[in-house]
Design an enzyme around this catalytic site. Structure first.
Site: not given
Ligand code: OSB
Ligand code: MG
Length: 368
Positions: A161, A163, A189, A214, A239, A263, A291
């Site tokens: 994934k 960002k 994302d 996402e 999300d 989540k 996560g």
């Molecule tokens: O948007 O999924 C998200 C981490 C912190 C806050 C938001 C997000 C994330 C991640 C990392 O993308 C997810 C992880 O591996 O813990």
């Molecule tokens: Mg996210």
């Protein structure tokens, strides 16, 4: 079960590398842990808030305040406690889902440990391991990104994934596809970084065969996501918007998402997370486990949740070493791209006392 009291800890752990998203760069994880103490044993809860209100409106100091002054006292005065009673006991308090979820997790862990039953069994697990993906932060350059992605693929991650944010979207996706091919499971994302006006730009991701995009638009913009979903071919996954099973049902009905990231903290706990799973399964909407840079405690519970049957896509359930050189529990280690679902009582893991002390910056005890 009688609740004797709750210990709240502030913890600070360095990250192995800076993690950059469209909302900021993190170099350490500051978090809250709860330990629910009962006459029959204790249980651990992890609060997924971060230092500042950048991912959502909740943040550590706010979560600590509402836990200490409202949520924990209300639970202590509610008589006998069970995990199923936590949400109803706290329902009069608006919002603060992450704080509520952490408290419910601690009570659930205590209850399950006492009953010699695992999170996985309680939630309805149907597998003993889960396929894992990894969330890759925004980098300074494309060559750096390609090196990092190559490293994760070598480690066995089954899904990548990326960002994204305006200015770091089409090119990184193109570069990863050109270097690693079309077979890599790839998704992006945006953490709310775009507007509906960006639909033509986001449509340029269509040719890359992404699994999903996402949360491209802001949290409240359900109709915007529905409109965007009509204008692009990449499936839209939500999300931040999905704060409850009801929010999931509404978003699905309005056509705002084809996939849901679950989540537990964001929806108020693992019991509501299971209801989100159930709503999505009833509509044939695939889900995966997100996560929040959890320690081994939250990671254990996430892996248990991700082993429910509706979790048909790899989650952000990466190994402990994705973020931490040393975790506070025994580390989760990837085996052929999978993590084992903990089978022991409760979370199946517990903090290593010395290790926990090393990363604890403050402690307080709340009792009636
Ligand atoms: O948007 O999924 C998200 C981490 C912190 C806050 C938001 C997000 C994330 C991640 C990392 O993308 C997810 C992880 O591996 O813990
Ligand atoms: Mg996210």
């Amino acid at each position: 079960m009688k609740l004797s009291g709750v210990e709240l800890r502030r913890v600070r752990m360095p990250l192995v590398a800076p993690f950059r998203t469209s909302f900021g760069t993190q170099t350490e994880r500051e978090l809250l842990l709860l330990r629910a103490v009962t006459p029959s044993g204790e249980g651990w809860g992890e609060c997924v808030t971060m230092a500042g209100p950048l991912y959502s409106s909740e943040y550590n100091d706010g979560a600590e305040h509402v836990l200490v002054n409202h949520l924990i006292p209300a639970l202590l005065h509610s008589g006998d406690v069970t995990a199923n009673k936590v949400a109803p006991s706290l329902a009069k308090f608006k919002g603060h889902r992450m704080a509520k979820g952490a408290l419910e997790m601690a009570v659930l862990d205590a209850e399950l440990r006492a009953a010699d039953r695992s999170f996985a069994a309680e939630l309805g697990s149907t597998r003993d391991s889960v396929p894992c993906g990894v969330s890759v932060g925004i980098m300074d350059s494309i060559p750096q990104l390609l090196d990092v992605v190559a490293g994760y693929l070598d480690e066995g991650y089954l899904r990548i994934k990326l960002k994204i944010e305006p200015g770091w979207d089409i090119e990184p996706v193109r570069a990863v596809r050109e270097r690693f091919g079309d077979d890599v499971l790839l998704q992006v994302d945006a953490n709310t970084a775009y507007t509906l006006g960006d639909a033509p730009l986001l449509a340029r991701l269509d040719p890359f065969g992404l699994l999903l995009i996402e949360q491209p638009l802001e949290e409240e913009d359900v109709l915007g996501h529905a409109e965007l979903a009509r204008r692009i071919r990449t499936p839209v996954c939500l999300d931040e918007t999905i704060v409850s099973a009801r929010a999931a049902a509404d978003a699905i009905k309005l056509g705002a998402c084809q996939i849901v990231n679950i989540k537990p903290g964001r929806v108020g706990g693992y019991l509501e997370a299971r209801r989100v799973h159930d709503v999505c399964a009833a509509h044939g909407v695939p889900v995966w486990c997100g996560g929040m840079i959890e320690t081994g405690l939250g990671r254990a519970a996430n892996v248990a949740l991700a082993s429910l049957p509706g979790f048909t896509l790899p989650g952000d359930t990466s190994g402990s070493d994705r973020f931490y050189r040393t975790d506070i529990t025994e580390p989760f280690v990837l085996d052929a791209g999978h993590l084992p679902v903990p089978a022991g009582p409760g979370l199946g893991v517990a903090p290593i006392p010395d290790r926990l002390e090393e990363v604890t910056t403050a402690k307080r005890w709340i009792a009636s």
